[in-house]
Write a protein that holds these residues in place. Sequence first.
Motif, PDB file in Angstrom:
ATOM      1  N   VAL A  40       1.124  -0.781   0.109  1.00  0.00           N
ATOM      2  CA  VAL A  40       0.006   0.220  -0.053  1.00  0.00           C
ATOM      3  C   VAL A  40       0.814   1.386  -0.236  1.00  0.00           C
ATOM      4  O   VAL A  40       0.793   2.316  -0.656  1.00  0.00           O
ATOM      5  CB  VAL A  40      -1.313   0.240   1.297  1.00  0.00           C
ATOM      6  N   LEU A  47      -4.326   3.341  -3.825  1.00  0.00           N
ATOM      7  CA  LEU A  47      -5.105   1.645  -3.835  1.00  0.00           C
ATOM      8  C   LEU A  47      -6.399   1.725  -4.547  1.00  0.00           C
ATOM      9  O   LEU A  47      -6.678   2.015  -4.566  1.00  0.00           O
ATOM     10  CB  LEU A  47      -5.243   1.068  -2.355  1.00  0.00           C
ATOM     11  N   ALA A  58      -4.385   2.209   3.844  1.00  0.00           N
ATOM     12  CA  ALA A  58      -4.164   2.894   3.138  1.00  0.00           C
ATOM     13  C   ALA A  58      -5.278   4.433   3.612  1.00  0.00           C
ATOM     14  O   ALA A  58      -4.802   6.086   3.096  1.00  0.00           O
ATOM     15  CB  ALA A  58      -5.032   2.602   1.920  1.00  0.00           C
ATOM     16  N   SER A  60      -6.047  -4.412   3.835  1.00  0.00           N
ATOM     17  CA  SER A  60      -4.742  -3.160   3.098  1.00  0.00           C
ATOM     18  C   SER A  60      -5.480  -2.084   3.386  1.00  0.00           C
ATOM     19  O   SER A  60      -4.945  -1.193   2.784  1.00  0.00           O
ATOM     20  CB  SER A  60      -4.421  -4.123   1.431  1.00  0.00           C
TER      21      SER A  60
END
Length: 258
Positions: A139, A145, A163, A159
Amino acid sequence: MSQSIVETISELGAMKAYPKELFYKGNLDLLKRPKVSIVGTRRPSNYTRQFTYALARALAKRGVCVVSGAAMGVDTIAHEGAGASNTIAVVANGLDIRYPVVNKNLIESIEHEGLMLSQFNDGFRATGWSFVVRNEVVVALGDILIVTEAELNSGSMRSVEFAQKMGKQIFVLPHRLGESSGTNALLTQGEAKPINDIETFVSSFGCAVDDSVEKDDFFYFCQTSPSFDAVLEKFGDRVYEAELEGIITIQNGIVRLN
């Protein structure tokens, strides 16, 4: 043998703690390129497979390096769509271990043409926590992303949390109700933006720079694995040209992208 990067990578400054060591195999110049992180489920739908591949391929055409985690599913498709020379793979194990084994050939290609990264010494085998650490690096390296499919409480949604903490924009593929509950929730909550048209989305990254990558209607039509007769009727001799160029393979009357 993998080597250690000594200099600081500015993008990783967004992480909670900068890696004590970072090992690599491949082309460090890819770190200087615009980068987009793509993550998602290990069991993508055909819809997700089609558009993850098309998205990665269109980004690579514009000189954008695709960053992902070399896992099965969306990661693999993202790397393959971008091409080995346009991708960075961050793994949760030592770089002397090509894991998952099913991706051995892909990983070897990235070692020689792209860039492999890991925080872990040779000999280290992946564990649950090392995948989480890997995800944070994936990330951090990307300017944005993209999550192409994910369920709630999945690793891909972890993830997303990284972000959000880093202040990165998040984009997702739109899915039908009852599918990809994680990305649909992000859209509902206004935490992500949908990618409704690939060419419109990637145009924000500038002009196409790699004419070797197909982006025309022929390419997108062939993503659906149509019959040879259907392709011939719609595009004529283009199907023969594409076969000679190695863009497609025709097997049992079905056209498939290489």
